[in-house]
Write a protein that holds these residues in place. Structure first.
Motif, PDB file in Angstrom:
ATOM      1  N   TYR A   1      -1.111   6.004  -6.904  1.00 12.60           N
ATOM      2  CA  TYR A   1      -0.251   6.275  -5.760  1.00 12.60           C
ATOM      3  C   TYR A   1       0.112   7.753  -5.820  1.00 12.60           C
ATOM      4  O   TYR A   1       0.258   8.328  -6.900  1.00 12.60           O
ATOM      5  N   ARG A   2       0.237   8.351  -4.649  1.00 10.50           N
ATOM      6  CA  ARG A   2       0.618   9.755  -4.565  1.00 10.50           C
ATOM      7  C   ARG A   2       1.821   9.893  -3.642  1.00 10.50           C
ATOM      8  O   ARG A   2       1.936   9.177  -2.644  1.00 10.50           O
TER       9      ARG A   2
ATOM     10  N   TRP B   1       5.529   6.829  -1.465  1.00  9.80           N
ATOM     11  CA  TRP B   1       4.327   6.890  -2.300  1.00  9.80           C
ATOM     12  C   TRP B   1       3.275   5.989  -1.662  1.00  9.80           C
ATOM     13  O   TRP B   1       3.549   4.850  -1.294  1.00  9.80           O
ATOM     14  N   THR B   2       2.048   6.507  -1.546  1.00  7.44           N
ATOM     15  CA  THR B   2       0.967   5.791  -0.873  1.00  7.44           C
ATOM     16  C   THR B   2      -0.202   5.612  -1.834  1.00  7.44           C
ATOM     17  O   THR B   2      -0.550   6.529  -2.572  1.00  7.44           O
TER      18      THR B   2
ATOM     19  N   PRO C   1       7.939   6.816 -11.196  1.00  6.36           N
ATOM     20  CA  PRO C   1       6.844   7.666 -10.727  1.00  6.36           C
ATOM     21  C   PRO C   1       5.636   7.648 -11.664  1.00  6.36           C
ATOM     22  O   PRO C   1       4.496   7.737 -11.207  1.00  6.36           O
ATOM     23  N   GLU C   2       5.875   7.508 -12.967  1.00  5.31           N
ATOM     24  CA  GLU C   2       4.754   7.444 -13.919  1.00  5.31           C
ATOM     25  C   GLU C   2       3.865   6.242 -13.611  1.00  5.31           C
ATOM     26  O   GLU C   2       2.638   6.348 -13.598  1.00  5.31           O
ATOM     27  N   LEU C   3       4.473   5.094 -13.356  1.00  4.75           N
ATOM     28  CA  LEU C   3       3.691   3.900 -13.021  1.00  4.75           C
ATOM     29  C   LEU C   3       2.947   4.102 -11.706  1.00  4.75           C
ATOM     30  O   LEU C   3       1.760   3.768 -11.598  1.00  4.75           O
ATOM     31  N   LEU C   4       3.609   4.644 -10.714  1.00  7.23           N
ATOM     32  CA  LEU C   4       2.956   4.866  -9.430  1.00  7.23           C
ATOM     33  C   LEU C   4       1.765   5.819  -9.572  1.00  7.23           C
ATOM     34  O   LEU C   4       0.680   5.547  -9.037  1.00  7.23           O
TER      35      LEU C   4
ATOM     36  N   ARG D   1       0.840  -1.204   0.000  1.00  4.37           N
ATOM     37  CA  ARG D   1       0.000   0.000   0.000  1.00  4.37           C
ATOM     38  C   ARG D   1       0.871   1.249   0.000  1.00  4.37           C
ATOM     39  O   ARG D   1       0.488   2.294  -0.498  1.00  4.37           O
ATOM     40  N   GLU D   2       2.051   1.104   0.566  1.00  2.00           N
ATOM     41  CA  GLU D   2       2.982   2.229   0.638  1.00  2.00           C
ATOM     42  C   GLU D   2       4.364   1.749   0.195  1.00  2.00           C
ATOM     43  O   GLU D   2       4.842   0.717   0.649  1.00  2.00           O
ATOM     44  N   TRP D   3       4.981   2.489  -0.711  1.00  2.00           N
ATOM     45  CA  TRP D   3       6.308   2.155  -1.215  1.00  2.00           C
ATOM     46  C   TRP D   3       7.273   3.290  -0.891  1.00  2.00           C
ATOM     47  O   TRP D   3       6.947   4.449  -1.123  1.00  2.00           O
TER      48      TRP D   3
END
Length: 132
Positions: free
Chosen positions: A117-118, A127-128, A109-112, A90-92
């Protein structure tokens, strides 16, 4: 004295031999300590190598799915398999995400972002999943 000489001197009695009578001063004992340390070090290095190999094997499929997405184009929808791999957490932290998927500074970041994910922290970069 040799063991044969000690046996003859004992005249048939049971001889008890302990490991403390090494002789030669502290050098043999120090060598035993160094040897034990070297063995422990090699076991530790071997253990970390095994853990690294297992991590690489686990991440191989994740990296392959990420590479497939890159090959199609980052504007494409990620495969279900890649989505599932990303949603495992859930969080990376960015460091863990980059180590796992190996996508690079722009595609990671594009995938996240594409998977909702933000970025919620910058130190460390975190990122969550906010899709819920």
């Amino acid at each position: 004295m040799t063991l044969l000489g000690a046996s003859a001197a004992a005249g048939g009695e049971v001889l008890y031999i302990d490991v403390l009578g090494r002789g030669g001063g502290p050098t043999p004992l120090m060598w035993d300590i160094v040897e034990a340390g070297l063995k422990a070090s090699s076991v530790f290095r071997g253990g970390t190598a095994v853990v690294s190999a297992l991590d690489a094997a686990r991440e191989r499929n994740k990296r392959a799915a990420a590479k497939d997405w890159l090959d199609v184009g980052v504007q494409s929808e990620p495969s279900m398999q890649l989505r599932q791999f990303v949603y495992e957490e859930r969080e990376w932290t960015r460091k863990a995400f980059d180590r796992t998927f190996d996508l690079g500074k722009m595609a990671g970041p594009e995938l996240l972002r594409r998977l909702h994910y933000r970025k919620t922290s910058t130190a460390p970069e975190t990122w969550t999943d906010e899709s819920e």
